[in-house]
Motif scaffolding. Structure first.
Motif, short mmCIF file in Angstrom:
data_model
loop_
_atom_site.label_atom_id
_atom_site.label_comp_id
_atom_site.label_asym_id
_atom_site.label_seq_id
_atom_site.Cartn_x
_atom_site.Cartn_y
_atom_site.Cartn_z
N LEU A 153 0.84 -1.19 0.00
CA LEU A 153 0.00 0.00 0.00
C LEU A 153 0.88 1.25 0.00
CD1 LEU A 153 -2.58 -1.00 2.77
CD2 LEU A 153 -2.80 -1.32 0.30
N ALA A 154 0.39 2.31 -0.62
CA ALA A 154 1.09 3.59 -0.53
C ALA A 154 1.14 3.98 0.94
CB ALA A 154 0.37 4.65 -1.34
N PRO A 155 2.26 4.51 1.41
CA PRO A 155 2.38 4.84 2.83
C PRO A 155 1.66 6.14 3.19
CG PRO A 155 4.39 5.43 1.70
CD PRO A 155 3.50 4.76 0.68
N VAL A 156 1.76 6.50 4.45
CA VAL A 156 1.33 7.80 4.94
C VAL A 156 2.59 8.59 5.27
CG1 VAL A 156 0.10 9.03 6.76
CG2 VAL A 156 -0.81 6.88 5.88
N PHE A 157 2.65 9.84 4.82
CA PHE A 157 3.83 10.67 5.04
C PHE A 157 3.44 11.84 5.94
CE2 PHE A 157 7.02 13.83 3.04
CZ PHE A 157 8.03 13.44 3.91
N LYS A 158 4.08 11.90 7.11
CA LYS A 158 3.81 12.98 8.07
C LYS A 158 5.03 13.90 8.14
CE LYS A 158 2.28 15.52 11.34
NZ LYS A 158 1.32 16.60 10.97
N THR A 159 4.83 15.19 7.94
CA THR A 159 5.93 16.14 8.03
C THR A 159 5.70 17.10 9.20
OG1 THR A 159 5.00 17.86 6.57
CG2 THR A 159 6.17 16.03 5.53
N VAL A 160 6.79 17.42 9.89
CA VAL A 160 6.71 18.36 11.01
C VAL A 160 7.66 19.54 10.83
CG1 VAL A 160 5.92 16.66 12.70
CG2 VAL A 160 8.38 16.98 12.35
N GLY A 161 8.55 19.46 9.85
CA GLY A 161 9.48 20.56 9.63
C GLY A 161 10.75 20.41 10.44
#
Length: 304
Positions: A281-289
């Motif tokens: 499955l395509a992943p989930v990408f979380k960005t916080v900077g």
């Protein structure tokens, strides 16, 4: 020292160069070549925060100072104000002063582009943006410029806001089909999107829990433990990738509220190095900077 206003800062940060500079910075931060402590956040009042973000590499150093006042709309002022100071690492000589919000908008959008380039199973043709603020506008520009995205679906807190934002984007990007989305239509439009990007300060998940296997979800806006854009069901069902693991442990409210085990969260640096497995499955990408991403932007400015 050269001083860049917002327009000059944007012109000095083309997305094609910025994405490559970010990929390099991600690798260098993981290798310890870039030194960047977690950002210092000092509360000013109930609605205001001062952020200090330093980063140093052998060639260049930066410090970003920004204030975030979430209720500034009633004063007719932007929520985020500040600057990025660039200096030569060998001498400490100040090189330039960049507009902080512009750097933040463009390097954040460029990080999403890097995530799409690295994690999405195919080049996106249709993208759903959830949010109608400055970051959503920067992402619309970035997606059109870098990937040539031909269709953007935009959702706001109301249909009126979505329609108003869509009108602004149509004027800026006449070659892109802009589709406003009502709150009750999110699941339908997410199912048709290659990428779903959340750019809000919501305290409740806004991304639909059920997405097609190929759809990449990116969470950008939630930057405090009490905020959440990505639903727990989606986070537990898919591989989770973050731009900065150390920062995510303290700031990624989506992951904290979902009680995601950190041993199954992959830093983007590992993916770029080919050291992490890829699921079906395509992943989930979380960005916080991260301040290192501001340093990457400063390198692009130095190269012009």
């Amino acid at each position: 020292m050269q001083i860049f206003d917002p327009a000059q800062t944007a012109q000095a940060l083309p997305y094609d160069r910025l994405v490559d500079a970010l990929a390099q910075a991600v690798r260098e931060l993981a290798a310890g070549i870039i030194k960047a402590p977690e950002r210092l956040a000092v509360g000013i009042d109930a609605g205001g925060t001062l952020l200090c973000m330093p980063a140093v590499a052998p060639d260049l150093g930066v410090t970003k100072l920004v204030t975030v006042h979430t209720d500034n709309a009633r004063h007719g002022l932007p929520a985020i104000q500040g600057e990025v100071v660039m200096f030569d690492s060998a001498t400490g000589k100040r090189l330039a002063l960049l507009d902080g919000p512009t750097v933040t908008q463009r390097r954040t959008a460029a990080m999403s582009l890097l995530g799409i380039r690295t994690l999405a199973p195919r080049k996106p043709a249709t993208v759903l943006l959830i949010g109608t603020g400055a970051q959503a506008a920067a992402h619309a520009e970035a997606l059109a410029d870098y990937f040539g995205v031909a269709e953007l679906h935009v959702a706001g807190s109301s249909m009126a806001k979505a329609m108003q934002f869509a009108a602004v984007l149509r004027a800026r990007h006449p070659g892109v089909n802009i589709v406003p989305v009502g709150e009750g239509e999110l699941a339908q439009h997410a199912a048709a999107a290659d990428v779903v990007i959340a750019l809000t300060t919501s305290r409740q998940p806004v991304v639909p829990a059920a997405l097609p296997p190929h759809t990449l979800a990116i969470g950008v806006g939630a930057f405090r433990p009490g905020m959440a854009e990505l639903p727990p069901e989606l986070l537990h069902a898919r591989q989770v990738v973050v731009d900065d693991l150390a920062g995510a442990r303290h700031e990624a409210g989506d992951l904290l509220q979902a009680a995601i085990a950190w041993d199954r969260v992959q830093p983007l640096a590992d993916i770029l190095a080919g050291a992490a497995p890829r699921g079906p499955l395509a992943p989930v990408f979380k960005t916080v900077g991260q301040a290192a991403w501001d340093l990457a932007a400063a390198r692009v400015v130095c190269a012009i």
